[in-house]
Each structure stands twice: as structure tokens, then as C-alpha cells.
Write an enzyme that holds these catalytic residues in place. Structure first.
Site, PDB file in Angstrom:
ATOM      1  N   ASP A  17       0.659  -1.187  -0.106  1.00  0.00           N
ATOM      2  CA  ASP A  17       0.052   0.141   0.056  1.00  0.00           C
ATOM      3  C   ASP A  17       0.783   1.120   0.083  1.00  0.00           C
ATOM      4  O   ASP A  17       2.067   1.209   0.266  1.00  0.00           O
ATOM      5  CB  ASP A  17      -1.000  -0.054   1.164  1.00  0.00           C
ATOM      6  CG  ASP A  17      -2.002   1.205   1.160  1.00  0.00           C
ATOM      7  OD1 ASP A  17      -2.516   1.581   0.146  1.00  0.00           O
ATOM      8  OD2 ASP A  17      -1.902   1.637   2.328  1.00  0.00           O
ATOM      9  N   SER A  18       0.214   2.431  -0.351  1.00  0.00           N
ATOM     10  CA  SER A  18       1.106   3.537  -0.219  1.00  0.00           C
ATOM     11  C   SER A  18       1.440   3.921   1.156  1.00  0.00           C
ATOM     12  O   SER A  18       2.343   4.686   1.321  1.00  0.00           O
ATOM     13  CB  SER A  18       0.099   4.814  -1.041  1.00  0.00           C
ATOM     14  OG  SER A  18      -0.987   5.095  -0.186  1.00  0.00           O
ATOM     15  N   CYS A  81      -4.361  -1.639  -1.908  1.00  0.00           N
ATOM     16  CA  CYS A  81      -4.790  -0.070  -2.232  1.00  0.00           C
ATOM     17  C   CYS A  81      -5.628  -0.025  -3.470  1.00  0.00           C
ATOM     18  O   CYS A  81      -5.313  -0.448  -4.306  1.00  0.00           O
ATOM     19  CB  CYS A  81      -3.316   0.414  -2.605  1.00  0.00           C
ATOM     20  SG  CYS A  81      -3.545   2.114  -3.246  1.00  0.00           S
ATOM     21  N   GLU A 160      -3.066   8.537   8.179  1.00  0.00           N
ATOM     22  CA  GLU A 160      -1.691   8.234   8.298  1.00  0.00           C
ATOM     23  C   GLU A 160      -0.987   9.110   9.376  1.00  0.00           C
ATOM     24  O   GLU A 160      -0.394   8.485  10.231  1.00  0.00           O
ATOM     25  CB  GLU A 160      -1.013   8.472   6.858  1.00  0.00           C
ATOM     26  CG  GLU A 160       0.486   7.964   6.896  1.00  0.00           C
ATOM     27  CD  GLU A 160       0.355   6.530   6.144  1.00  0.00           C
ATOM     28  OE1 GLU A 160       1.203   5.988   6.211  1.00  0.00           O
ATOM     29  OE2 GLU A 160      -0.764   6.267   5.621  1.00  0.00           O
ATOM     30  N   CYS A 199     -11.346   3.002   0.299  1.00  0.00           N
ATOM     31  CA  CYS A 199      -9.915   3.284   0.603  1.00  0.00           C
ATOM     32  C   CYS A 199      -9.434   2.256   1.839  1.00  0.00           C
ATOM     33  O   CYS A 199     -10.138   2.709   2.835  1.00  0.00           O
ATOM     34  CB  CYS A 199      -9.479   4.743   0.499  1.00  0.00           C
ATOM     35  SG  CYS A 199      -7.694   5.030   1.232  1.00  0.00           S
ATOM     36  N   HIS A 201      -7.181   2.803   3.869  1.00  0.00           N
ATOM     37  CA  HIS A 201      -6.909   3.780   5.021  1.00  0.00           C
ATOM     38  C   HIS A 201      -8.320   3.989   5.939  1.00  0.00           C
ATOM     39  O   HIS A 201      -8.098   4.048   6.999  1.00  0.00           O
ATOM     40  CB  HIS A 201      -6.476   5.070   4.643  1.00  0.00           C
ATOM     41  CG  HIS A 201      -4.958   5.161   4.469  1.00  0.00           C
ATOM     42  ND1 HIS A 201      -4.423   4.642   3.205  1.00  0.00           N
ATOM     43  CD2 HIS A 201      -3.803   5.851   5.150  1.00  0.00           C
ATOM     44  CE1 HIS A 201      -3.097   4.783   3.500  1.00  0.00           C
ATOM     45  NE2 HIS A 201      -2.779   5.415   4.519  1.00  0.00           N
TER      46      HIS A 201
END
Length: 272
Positions: A17-18, A81, A160, A199, A201
Site C-alpha cells: 500500500d502507499s 490499495c 496516516e 480506501c 486507510h
């Protein structure tokens, strides 16, 4: 494949994932495949992906896959992701036909089975919502319910940062803003009663922010369990399932292209 070796059943599974969002998918993968080892790669030095162009996301996806193949000999590559799946999964599969590659997409189909009002909200990055892959998915289901699409600029980055400093103020404000933009939420006719977390996240903010702000009448849906189930099936089909006999629970190795403090803090908080 770019590596000379053939994947083995005892090789680790790469999860990408990012940033920290894919930990929600890793959690589901560990539950579905408890005896496998995992290497989690957060491309934090090149994040966020959701507001970047496809060329950037494709280049980073290729680079991460190459690194995990070369350094760890992974037997599967799970793209945890939505943005990277939409931008790069098809090209990666064409370039690496012998590599098991599993992607993720917003859970619009499961949401259809849950809604009672016929109105479904979709929270996702701008990149995911604009992708041809998502547009095709949405178009194929648009006659079965009304999907209200809400791009959530900055939300993944706020989540994040929350993992690094334990301050959810910014994420809470953004979630409140984007939920308000969707319109009425709840079980009343004409209200959105089902919310797709598009998403990975966002799944990490599911219980402590999203559920409380959306309200009890709204069902939250994500794709983590579906991805884990699909990965298990693909590994079995490829002859790469790891036998459970005399095998302790698998290990997890955390890697990042940038600072890894947020990743380790998030893993300590959200992984079992």
C-alpha cells in the site's frame, strides 16, 4: 517474472500500500492464512497515491513488486490499495503472468445486498473514483441502486498522521465534512443507509471515527475479507498453499520506502 526462482509454498506473501491503510487488509489476510509469512511494504516516501496521476502510481507499483520479488521471493503480491489496483493491477498481471497478483476494489456489490433504502454512499480517493476500472464497476451496478460518490481529498493522509501522533482531530473533521456532503444518513426513506469504504486507510478509522459519526443506522462495508478469501483461493489454485501441519503462526515483516514510525505505530495498534 523478473526473478529467476520459482515461488515456493513457504515463501512469504507481499502486501503493498502507499502507507498504513493496507494493514486493514493484512489483518484479514492473517486471519484467512494464519500459517503464512507476510512482508508488508508501505510506500510512504511516494505517498499519497489517491491524488497522484496514474503514471506515478504505475511506476511505484512496478518498483515495489520488483523489490519484493528480488529481496523476498514472494509467492503472491496483494495490492492492498484501491488506487494502485485501479491504475496498475492489469499491467502488472500482463508483465508477470507467473506471479499471483491480487487486487482490491470498492465493495459496491456487497453493499447492494445490504441496503434497504436503495441509496449507498461511497467514500474513496479522487484517483479511485476517476479510474476506468471503478467507472466500469459503477456503470454495471448503477441501475440497481443509487450510488452517491464522495471523493475524500486529504483523508488518507490525515489517518496516516493520526497513526504517528495519536491525534485524530484532522481526520475527524474531514470525515464529518465528507459525511455531511453525502446528504441524509440513516434508515429513513431517501437516506443513505450503507456506506462503502473505498480506501483501505478509511477502514482503520472505521470503529473510532466513521461508525460513531455515521450513526448506528448506517452499515459500513469494506473489501478486506473478500480480498483475503480471494488470495487464499488463488494460492490454492497455484499450488502455493502453505500446509498447517506443525506450523506456528506466520511472521510479519514491516518495510517502508520512507520513515517507518507511523507504520510500526499503526501495526502495534491494529494488527492482532
Amino acid at each position: 517474472m523478473t526473478t529467476a526462482s520459482v515461488p515456493r509454498a513457504d515463501a512469504p506473501i507481499g502486501v503493498f500500500d502507499s502507507g498504513i491503510g493496507g494493514l486493514s487488509v493484512l489483518r484479514a489476510l492473517r486471519a484467512a492464512l494464519p500459517h503464512d509469512d507476510f512482508v508488508y511494504f508501505a510506500d510512504s516516501a511516494h505517498a499519497p497515491y489517491g491524488e497522484r496521476d496514474d503514471a506515478h502510481v504505475q511506476a511505484r507499483s512496478r518498483a515495489v513488486l520488483a523489490e519484493l520479488q528480488a529481496a523476498h521471493g514472494i509467492k503472491a503480491f496483494v495490492i492492498a490499495c484501491n488506487t494502485a489496483t485501479a491504475a496498475a493491477a492489469e499491467a502488472l498481471r500482463a508483465a508477470h503472468p507467473d506471479q499471483v497478483i491480487v487486487g482490491i476494489e470498492p465493495a459496491l456489490k456487497p453493499a447492494l445486498t445490504l441496503t434497504r433504502t436503495g441509496r449507498i454512499g461511497v467514500l474513496a480517493t479522487r484517483g479511485t473514483l476517476a479510474s476506468p476500472k471503478f467507472r466500469a464497476l459503477h456503470h454495471g451496478l448503477a441501475t440497481r441502486a443509487e450510488f452517491v460518490l464522495q471523493p475524500c481529498d486529504g483523508l488518507a493522509n490525515a489517518i496516516e498522521k493520526e497513526a504517528a501522533c495519536a491525534d485524530g482531530t484532522s481526520a475527524r473533521a474531514l470525515i464529518d465534512q465528507y459525511l455531511s456532503a453525502l446528504g441524509p444518513l440513516g434508515a429513513d426513506p431517501g437516506a443513505i443507509d450503507t456506506l462503502v469504504l473505498g480506501c483501505t486507510h478509511y477502514q482503520l478509522a472505521r470503529q473510532h471515527l466513521l461508525a460513531s459519526l455515521a450513526g448506528r443506522a448506517v452499515t459500513l462495508v469494506d473489501a478486506a475479507d473478500a480480498v483475503a478469501s480471494h488470495a487464499r483461493t488463488r494460492l490454492a489454485e497455484a499450488g502455493l498453499a502453505r500446509p498447517a501441519v506443525d506450523r506456528a503462526p506466520g511472521a510479519v515483516r514491516l518495510c517502508a520506502s520512507g520513515a517507518d514510525a507511523a507504520l510500526h505505530a499503526a501495526a502495534a495498534r491494529w494488527l492482532p
